[in-house]
Design an enzyme around this catalytic site. Structure first.
Site, PDB file in Angstrom:
ATOM      1  CE  LYS A  92      -4.351  -1.725   1.659  1.00 22.06           C
ATOM      2  NZ  LYS A  92      -4.116  -3.191   1.769  1.00 22.06           N
ATOM      3  CD  GLU A  97     -10.696   3.898   0.341  1.00 15.83           C
ATOM      4  OE1 GLU A  97     -10.538   5.109   0.102  1.00 15.83           O
ATOM      5  OE2 GLU A  97      -9.986   2.996  -0.174  1.00 15.83           O
ATOM      6  CB  SER A 128       0.328  -8.282  -0.916  1.00 13.67           C
ATOM      7  OG  SER A 128      -0.433  -9.136  -0.082  1.00 13.67           O
TER       8      SER A 128
HETATM    9  C1  LIG Z   1      -4.917  -4.253   1.450  1.00 14.91           C
HETATM   10  C2  LIG Z   1      -4.155  -5.473   1.247  1.00 14.91           C
HETATM   11  C3  LIG Z   1      -4.476  -6.394   0.218  1.00 14.91           C
HETATM   12  C4  LIG Z   1      -5.677  -6.251  -0.661  1.00 14.91           C
HETATM   13  O1  LIG Z   1      -5.682  -5.144  -1.505  1.00 14.91           O
HETATM   14  P1  LIG Z   1      -5.434  -5.269  -3.069  1.00 14.91           P
HETATM   15  O2  LIG Z   1      -5.878  -3.953  -3.583  1.00 14.91           O
HETATM   16  O3  LIG Z   1      -6.301  -6.390  -3.568  1.00 14.91           O
HETATM   17  O4  LIG Z   1      -4.013  -5.550  -3.280  1.00 14.91           O
HETATM   18  C5  LIG Z   1      -3.646  -7.492   0.046  1.00 14.91           C
HETATM   19  N1  LIG Z   1      -2.583  -7.709   0.838  1.00 14.91           N
HETATM   20  C6  LIG Z   1      -2.259  -6.873   1.836  1.00 14.91           C
HETATM   21  C7  LIG Z   1      -1.067  -7.179   2.674  1.00 14.91           C
HETATM   22  C8  LIG Z   1      -3.028  -5.725   2.064  1.00 14.91           C
HETATM   23  O5  LIG Z   1      -2.689  -4.895   3.055  1.00 14.91           O
END
Ligand SMILES: *Cc1c(COP(=O)(O)O)cnc(C)c1O
Length: 389
Positions: A85, A107, A374
Site C-alpha cells: 500500500k 477510506e 503483498s
Molecule cells: C490491502 C491489502 C491487500 C488487498 O488489496 P489489493 O488492492 O487487492 O491488493 C492485500 N494484501 C495486503 C497485505 C493488504 O494490506
C-alpha cells in the site's frame, strides 16, 4: 477523458455530476505528472530512501522442494509500512501536493490503507481524515491507534453496514463538498476513473522490479505469477509487467471465506456478476435484485464485494485466471510459510501461497512460480491464534 478509463465494458465513471470536475482534475494532473521528470525523481527517491525499494525476490528452498517447482516470493512484506500500500499512497500524496491540495482523505476497511495514508500525510505535512466504518473501528483498534499517532483524524461511519462499502460512500460524499482543497487517496484499483489506472500505475513498480530481478537471477521469466485479489491493486501491480508476455500465466486468488458454497466469501470474480459499485462497472457480489452483498474473509484486507475493472476485463479475455482459497487454506499457508521459511505472511498474501500450492502440481522443478507476498503478517498473529483455538 477519451476512454473514460474503460477496460472493455468495465470501469468508467458512474458518479454524481458534482464529482466529475474533480475526477477530471485528478486525471489531468495524473497525465501531466506521471511522465514528468521531476515528479518521477521525487517519487523514486521517496520509494528508495523512505520506503526501502527495491524489495528483493527470495527463493523459498523448502517450499520449492515440497511443491515441486521453483517458488519465488516478491517481498512487499519488507516495504516500509509492511505492505504494498505504501507505493500507492506515496504516489497519490505527491500528486495531491503537485495539485496544490491541502488535505488528504481516504477510506479504510481493515485500517491498513488508513494507516498508510496517515503515514504519507505525516511525511508530507498534509492533514488527513480517514473514513472508517464504526464496526471496523471496534474490530481494528490497533490500526486506529496507529492512524491517530500519525496525526490523522478518524471519522466513524455509522451508515449502512458500518463497514468499508459505507466508508467509501461517505468519503466520496465528503469529497464532493470539499474537493477544492482536498484530495481523495483511493486505496485500490477500483472506484471511478481515473483511480483504477492511477493506482495501477503506482503499483506497477512491483512487477517491473520482479520481472527484471527474475531475468537477472534466472535468465528467464516466471512460468506463472500469482497474487491475492481484494480490490486487486497488488495483483495488477505485479501482473502489469507480464501481461504482454503471453507465455506467462497470471493467476489472481480471491477469498473463498468459509467456502464458496456457504455464501460467506469475497469472490467477486468467481461468484459475482457485473454491476455498478462505487462509481465503476465491474464484477461484484450482489443478490438477484442487484443489491450489493457483504463480503466475508478471515483477512480483513480482502473483504470487498467488488473488484477492480481491469481484473474483470482480464478474466473475460482469459488473459488472467481467477481462483480462490478458503480461510482454512489461508491459515494453513500462513503457518507453512512461517514454520518452513521463517517469514510471517499477511493473511491476504497467504491466500496466494495456498493457491500456489495447488497450481504447482502442473509445473516442473525448474519452472518459476512467482508469488507476490503483498504484506507481512504481524498484524494477523492474534487473529490466527484465535482461529486455531
Ligand atoms: C490491502 C491489502 C491487500 C488487498 O488489496 P489489493 O488492492 O487487492 O491488493 C492485500 N494484501 C495486503 C497485505 C493488504 O494490506
Amino acid at each position: 477523458m477519451k476512454t473514460l478509463g474503460k477496460f472493455g465494458p468495465y470501469g468508467g465513471l458512474y458518479v454524481s455530476e458534482l464529482l466529475i470536475p474533480v475526477l477530471t482534475e485528478v486525471e489531468a494532473a495524473f497525465v501531466k505528472f506521471k511522465d514528468d521528470a521531476a515528479f518521477q525523481t521525487e517519487l523514486s527517491t521517496l520509494l528508495k530512501e523512505f520506503a526501502g525499494r527495491p524489495t528483493p525476490i527470495t527463493e523459498m528452498k523448502h517450499l520449492s522442494k515440497e511443491f515441486g517447482c521453483t517458488i519465488v516470493l516478491k517481498r512487499e512484506d519488507l516495504l516500509h509500512g509492511g505492505a504494498h500500500k505504501t507505493n500507492n499512497v506515496l504516489g497519490q500524496a505527491l500528486l495531491a501536493k503537485r495539485m496544490g491540495k491541502k488535505h488528504l482523505i481516504a477510506e479504510t476497511g481493515a485500517g491498513q490503507h488508513g494507516v498508510a495514508t496517515a503515514m504519507a500525510g505525516a511525511l508530507m505535512e498534509l492533514p488527513v481524515k480517514i473514513f472508517m466504518g464504526a464496526k471496523d473501528i471496534e474490530r481494528q483498534h490497533s490500526n486506529v491507534q496507529r492512524m491517530k499517532l500519525f496525526g490523522a483524524e478518524v471519522i466513524a461511519v455509522e451508515s449502512g453496514s458500518r463497514s468499508l462499502k459505507d466508508a467509501i460512500n461517505d468519503a466520496m460524499r465528503y469529497w464532493t463538498a470539499h474537493s477544492r482543497d482536498t484530495y481523495y487517496v483511493f486505496g485500490t484499483v477500483a472506484g471511478p476513473h481515473p483511480f483504477p489506472s492511477l493506482v495501477a500505475h503506482f503499483q506497477r513498480v512491483i512487477g517491473d522490479e520482479a520481472r527484471a530481478q527474475c531475468l537477472a537471477k534466472y535468465g528467464k521469466l516466471p512460468h506463472t505469477v500469482c497474487a491475492c485479489v481484494g480490490g486487486g491493486s497488488n495483483a495488477i501491480g505485479i501482473f502489469k509487467a507480464f501481461v504482454d508476455d503471453p507465455a506467462v500465466r497470471l493467476i489472481g486468488v480471491e477469498p473463498a471465506g468459509e467456502g464458496l458454497e456457504t455464501g460467506k466469501h469475497g469472490a467477486a470474480l468467481g461468484m459475482g456478476r457485473p454491476g455498478s459499485l462505487h462509481g465503476s462497472y465491474s464484477y461484484c457480489l450482489q443478490d438477484s435484485d442487484g443489491q450489493i452483498l457483504e463480503a466475508h474473509s478471515i483477512s480483513a484486507g480482502l473483504d470487498y464485494p467488488g473488484v477492480g475493472p481491469e481484473h474483470s476485463y482480464l478474466k473475460d479475455i482469459k488473459r488472467a485466471e481467477y481462483v480462490s482459497a478458503t480461510d482454512r487454506e489461508a491459515v494453513d499457508a500462513f503457518l507453512l510459510l512461517t514454520k518452513r521459511e521463517g517469514i510471517i505472511p499477511a493473511l491476504e498474501s497467504a491466500h496466494a501461497i495456498a493457491a500456489a500450492q495447488k497450481i504447482a502440481s502442473s509445473l516442473k522443478t525448474n519452472d518459476i512460480l512467482l508469488i507476490n507476498l503483498s504484506g507481512r503478517g504481524d498484524k494477523d498473529i492474534d487473529h490466527v491464534l484465535r482461529y486455531l483455538s
